[in-house]
Scaffold this motif. Structure first.
Motif, PDB file in Angstrom:
ATOM      1  N   SER A  81       0.849  -1.192   0.000  1.00 38.80           N
ATOM      2  CA  SER A  81       0.000   0.000   0.000  1.00 38.80           C
ATOM      3  C   SER A  81       0.888   1.246   0.000  1.00 38.80           C
ATOM      4  O   SER A  81       1.934   1.259   0.649  1.00 38.80           O
ATOM      5  CB  SER A  81      -0.884  -0.005   1.248  1.00 38.80           C
ATOM      6  N   ALA A  82       0.464   2.268  -0.749  1.00 37.20           N
ATOM      7  CA  ALA A  82       1.173   3.553  -0.759  1.00 37.20           C
ATOM      8  C   ALA A  82       0.170   4.643  -0.394  1.00 37.20           C
ATOM      9  O   ALA A  82      -0.879   4.772  -1.032  1.00 37.20           O
ATOM     10  CB  ALA A  82       1.780   3.836  -2.124  1.00 37.20           C
ATOM     11  N   MET A  83       0.484   5.422   0.653  1.00 37.30           N
ATOM     12  CA  MET A  83      -0.398   6.496   1.098  1.00 37.30           C
ATOM     13  C   MET A  83       0.332   7.828   0.917  1.00 37.30           C
ATOM     14  O   MET A  83       1.341   8.091   1.567  1.00 37.30           O
ATOM     15  CB  MET A  83      -0.775   6.303   2.565  1.00 37.30           C
ATOM     16  N   LEU A  84      -0.185   8.657   0.010  1.00 41.98           N
ATOM     17  CA  LEU A  84       0.412   9.954  -0.291  1.00 41.98           C
ATOM     18  C   LEU A  84      -0.092  10.994   0.699  1.00 41.98           C
ATOM     19  O   LEU A  84      -1.297  11.123   0.918  1.00 41.98           O
ATOM     20  CB  LEU A  84       0.066  10.387  -1.718  1.00 41.98           C
ATOM     21  N   CYS A  86       0.133  14.810   0.855  1.00 40.38           N
ATOM     22  CA  CYS A  86       0.527  16.010   0.115  1.00 40.38           C
ATOM     23  C   CYS A  86      -0.717  16.874  -0.091  1.00 40.38           C
ATOM     24  O   CYS A  86      -1.631  16.479  -0.822  1.00 40.38           O
ATOM     25  CB  CYS A  86       1.142  15.601  -1.225  1.00 40.38           C
ATOM     26  N   LYS A  87      -0.769  18.026   0.575  1.00 45.00           N
ATOM     27  CA  LYS A  87      -1.941  18.911   0.471  1.00 45.00           C
ATOM     28  C   LYS A  87      -2.169  19.385  -0.956  1.00 45.00           C
ATOM     29  O   LYS A  87      -3.289  19.689  -1.342  1.00 45.00           O
ATOM     30  CB  LYS A  87      -1.773  20.133   1.366  1.00 45.00           C
ATOM     31  N   GLU A  88      -1.098  19.458  -1.733  1.00 45.17           N
ATOM     32  CA  GLU A  88      -1.197  19.979  -3.089  1.00 45.17           C
ATOM     33  C   GLU A  88      -1.632  18.925  -4.109  1.00 45.17           C
ATOM     34  O   GLU A  88      -1.683  19.196  -5.299  1.00 45.17           O
ATOM     35  CB  GLU A  88       0.156  20.585  -3.509  1.00 45.17           C
ATOM     36  N   TYR A  89      -1.963  17.723  -3.636  1.00 46.83           N
ATOM     37  CA  TYR A  89      -2.419  16.660  -4.534  1.00 46.83           C
ATOM     38  C   TYR A  89      -3.886  16.872  -4.862  1.00 46.83           C
ATOM     39  O   TYR A  89      -4.729  16.977  -3.974  1.00 46.83           O
ATOM     40  CB  TYR A  89      -2.220  15.280  -3.898  1.00 46.83           C
ATOM     41  N   GLY A  90      -4.198  16.940  -6.160  1.00 50.41           N
ATOM     42  CA  GLY A  90      -5.574  17.126  -6.602  1.00 50.41           C
ATOM     43  C   GLY A  90      -5.937  16.156  -7.703  1.00 50.41           C
ATOM     44  O   GLY A  90      -6.740  16.468  -8.576  1.00 50.41           O
ATOM     45  N   GLY A  91      -5.349  14.992  -7.691  1.00 45.15           N
ATOM     46  CA  GLY A  91      -5.549  14.026  -8.764  1.00 45.15           C
ATOM     47  C   GLY A  91      -6.856  13.264  -8.671  1.00 45.15           C
ATOM     48  O   GLY A  91      -7.567  13.322  -7.669  1.00 45.15           O
ATOM     49  N   CYS A  92      -7.142  12.536  -9.732  1.00 46.62           N
ATOM     50  CA  CYS A  92      -8.389  11.773  -9.825  1.00 46.62           C
ATOM     51  C   CYS A  92      -8.304  10.426  -9.102  1.00 46.62           C
ATOM     52  O   CYS A  92      -9.319   9.804  -8.829  1.00 46.62           O
ATOM     53  CB  CYS A  92      -8.754  11.566 -11.289  1.00 46.62           C
ATOM     54  N   HIS A  93      -7.085   9.966  -8.791  1.00 46.18           N
ATOM     55  CA  HIS A  93      -6.914   8.697  -8.075  1.00 46.18           C
ATOM     56  C   HIS A  93      -6.876   8.967  -6.573  1.00 46.18           C
ATOM     57  O   HIS A  93      -6.461  10.038  -6.138  1.00 46.18           O
ATOM     58  CB  HIS A  93      -5.626   8.004  -8.504  1.00 46.18           C
ATOM     59  N   PRO A  94      -7.276   8.001  -5.767  1.00 47.04           N
ATOM     60  CA  PRO A  94      -7.256   8.208  -4.309  1.00 47.04           C
ATOM     61  C   PRO A  94      -5.821   8.361  -3.802  1.00 47.04           C
ATOM     62  O   PRO A  94      -4.888   7.824  -4.407  1.00 47.04           O
ATOM     63  CB  PRO A  94      -7.915   6.956  -3.748  1.00 47.04           C
ATOM     64  N   PRO A  95      -5.630   9.078  -2.690  1.00 43.61           N
ATOM     65  CA  PRO A  95      -4.282   9.255  -2.142  1.00 43.61           C
ATOM     66  C   PRO A  95      -3.691   7.968  -1.551  1.00 43.61           C
ATOM     67  O   PRO A  95      -2.498   7.894  -1.327  1.00 43.61           O
ATOM     68  CB  PRO A  95      -4.448  10.323  -1.067  1.00 43.61           C
ATOM     69  N   THR A  96      -4.516   6.959  -1.308  1.00 46.24           N
ATOM     70  CA  THR A  96      -4.024   5.646  -0.874  1.00 46.24           C
ATOM     71  C   THR A  96      -4.334   4.641  -1.977  1.00 46.24           C
ATOM     72  O   THR A  96      -5.485   4.483  -2.371  1.00 46.24           O
ATOM     73  CB  THR A  96      -4.690   5.209   0.440  1.00 46.24           C
ATOM     74  N   GLN A  97      -3.270   3.998  -2.474  1.00 45.75           N
ATOM     75  CA  GLN A  97      -3.424   3.017  -3.539  1.00 45.75           C
ATOM     76  C   GLN A  97      -2.712   1.731  -3.139  1.00 45.75           C
ATOM     77  O   GLN A  97      -1.751   1.757  -2.384  1.00 45.75           O
ATOM     78  CB  GLN A  97      -2.834   3.553  -4.847  1.00 45.75           C
ATOM     79  N   GLU A  98      -3.218   0.602  -3.660  1.00 51.52           N
ATOM     80  CA  GLU A  98      -2.665  -0.702  -3.301  1.00 51.52           C
ATOM     81  C   GLU A  98      -2.384  -1.537  -4.532  1.00 51.52           C
ATOM     82  O   GLU A  98      -3.030  -1.371  -5.562  1.00 51.52           O
ATOM     83  CB  GLU A  98      -3.658  -1.463  -2.415  1.00 51.52           C
ATOM     84  N   VAL A 117      -0.058   5.634  -9.503  1.00 52.85           N
ATOM     85  CA  VAL A 117       0.030   6.935 -10.167  1.00 52.85           C
ATOM     86  C   VAL A 117      -0.671   7.996  -9.322  1.00 52.85           C
ATOM     87  O   VAL A 117      -1.805   7.803  -8.884  1.00 52.85           O
ATOM     88  CB  VAL A 117      -0.610   6.881 -11.577  1.00 52.85           C
ATOM     89  N   PHE A 118       0.035   9.108  -9.114  1.00 51.94           N
ATOM     90  CA  PHE A 118      -0.513  10.252  -8.395  1.00 51.94           C
ATOM     91  C   PHE A 118      -0.393  11.485  -9.307  1.00 51.94           C
ATOM     92  O   PHE A 118       0.623  12.186  -9.285  1.00 51.94           O
ATOM     93  CB  PHE A 118       0.239  10.475  -7.078  1.00 51.94           C
ATOM     94  N   PRO A 119      -1.423  11.749 -10.129  1.00 48.28           N
ATOM     95  CA  PRO A 119      -1.355  12.887 -11.052  1.00 48.28           C
ATOM     96  C   PRO A 119      -1.776  14.193 -10.379  1.00 48.28           C
ATOM     97  O   PRO A 119      -2.381  14.191  -9.303  1.00 48.28           O
ATOM     98  CB  PRO A 119      -2.362  12.500 -12.133  1.00 48.28           C
ATOM     99  N   ASN A 120      -1.445  15.275 -11.015  1.00 50.36           N
ATOM    100  CA  ASN A 120      -1.905  16.618 -10.629  1.00 50.36           C
ATOM    101  C   ASN A 120      -1.482  17.026  -9.225  1.00 50.36           C
ATOM    102  O   ASN A 120      -2.298  17.397  -8.397  1.00 50.36           O
ATOM    103  CB  ASN A 120      -3.413  16.727 -10.801  1.00 50.36           C
ATOM    104  N   ILE A 121      -0.175  16.974  -8.964  1.00 48.72           N
ATOM    105  CA  ILE A 121       0.390  17.559  -7.749  1.00 48.72           C
ATOM    106  C   ILE A 121       0.855  18.950  -8.145  1.00 48.72           C
ATOM    107  O   ILE A 121       1.693  19.109  -9.028  1.00 48.72           O
ATOM    108  CB  ILE A 121       1.561  16.726  -7.203  1.00 48.72           C
ATOM    109  N   GLN A 122       0.258  19.964  -7.520  1.00 45.38           N
ATOM    110  CA  GLN A 122       0.566  21.353  -7.874  1.00 45.38           C
ATOM    111  C   GLN A 122       1.853  21.807  -7.209  1.00 45.38           C
ATOM    112  O   GLN A 122       1.983  21.752  -5.985  1.00 45.38           O
ATOM    113  CB  GLN A 122      -0.587  22.280  -7.481  1.00 45.38           C
ATOM    114  N   MET A 123       2.787  22.240  -8.027  1.00 42.78           N
ATOM    115  CA  MET A 123       4.067  22.751  -7.522  1.00 42.78           C
ATOM    116  C   MET A 123       3.949  24.250  -7.316  1.00 42.78           C
ATOM    117  O   MET A 123       3.241  24.902  -8.057  1.00 42.78           O
ATOM    118  CB  MET A 123       5.178  22.446  -8.526  1.00 42.78           C
ATOM    119  N   GLN A 131       3.986   7.001   2.286  1.00 39.23           N
ATOM    120  CA  GLN A 131       4.273   5.901   3.198  1.00 39.23           C
ATOM    121  C   GLN A 131       3.909   4.597   2.496  1.00 39.23           C
ATOM    122  O   GLN A 131       2.764   4.395   2.088  1.00 39.23           O
ATOM    123  CB  GLN A 131       3.472   6.014   4.492  1.00 39.23           C
ATOM    124  N   PHE A 132       4.914   3.737   2.337  1.00 40.06           N
ATOM    125  CA  PHE A 132       4.695   2.409   1.777  1.00 40.06           C
ATOM    126  C   PHE A 132       4.523   1.428   2.932  1.00 40.06           C
ATOM    127  O   PHE A 132       5.269   1.468   3.902  1.00 40.06           O
ATOM    128  CB  PHE A 132       5.887   1.970   0.918  1.00 40.06           C
TER     129      PHE A 132
END
Length: 160
Positions: A81-84, A86-98, A117-123, A131-132
């Motif tokens: 499991s990977a849990m992102l 990041c407040k700036e994450y606005g992607g279409c996938h959930p912040p926790t993926q397995e 995949v974690f798309p649309n992280i605003q820089m 966290q893996f």
């Protein structure tokens, strides 16, 4: 642009308070421009706006897990499991993926070839970490954590 050419002096200064002398409370990056007063009105001020926000995508490929010890009855049903965080994450996938589940792992090796995949992280980002978790998966009892790894992504995404 001028700073990239190293024509503008930039200084780092530490911040201190009288309440806690000697303890660094942060730092300032200062851009110093010095101009003759007679020419000041002829020179346009430097543009010091923040750079425009840019969206980036972070991808992880989970190939395999090694030395996973048997969790129950001489085997482990391995999942990662990977849990992102990041407040700036606005992607279409959930912040926790397995990943999928590697059933009945008896030799300590689990093979996945799985992409997270974690798309649309605003820089720019203030803080960005993932966290893996290596998990033993059980349908009735739920997942049990075998181990975790925290990875600070900020230093990597800032290089994009």
């Amino acid at each position: 642009e001028l700073n990239r050419l190293q024509t503008v002096p930039v200084e780092q200064r530490s911040l201190f308070t009288s309440e806690v002398p000697g303890k660094n409370r942060g730092s300032l990056e200062v851009w110093v421009e010095m101009i003759e007063s007679t020419k000041a009105s002829d020179i346009k001020p430097s543009d010091i706006r923040r750079p425009p926000e840019v969206g980036i995508e972070v991808r992880f490929v989970i190939w395999s897990a090694f030395v996973t010890r048997p969790f129950k009855e001489e085997h482990t049903d391995v999942k990662i499991s990977a849990m992102l965080d990041c407040k700036e994450y606005g992607g279409c996938h959930p912040p926790t993926q397995e990943t999928d589940i590697h059933y009945t792992c008896t030799d300590g090796k689990a093979v996945f070839a799985w992409r997270l995949v974690f798309p649309n992280i605003q820089m720019p980002v203030f803080a960005c970490a993932v966290q893996f978790s290596l998990l033993h998966s059980e349908a009735l009892m739920g997942d049990s954590v075998i181990g975790t790894l925290n990875l600070d992504l900020k230093k990597y995404v800032e290089k994009v």
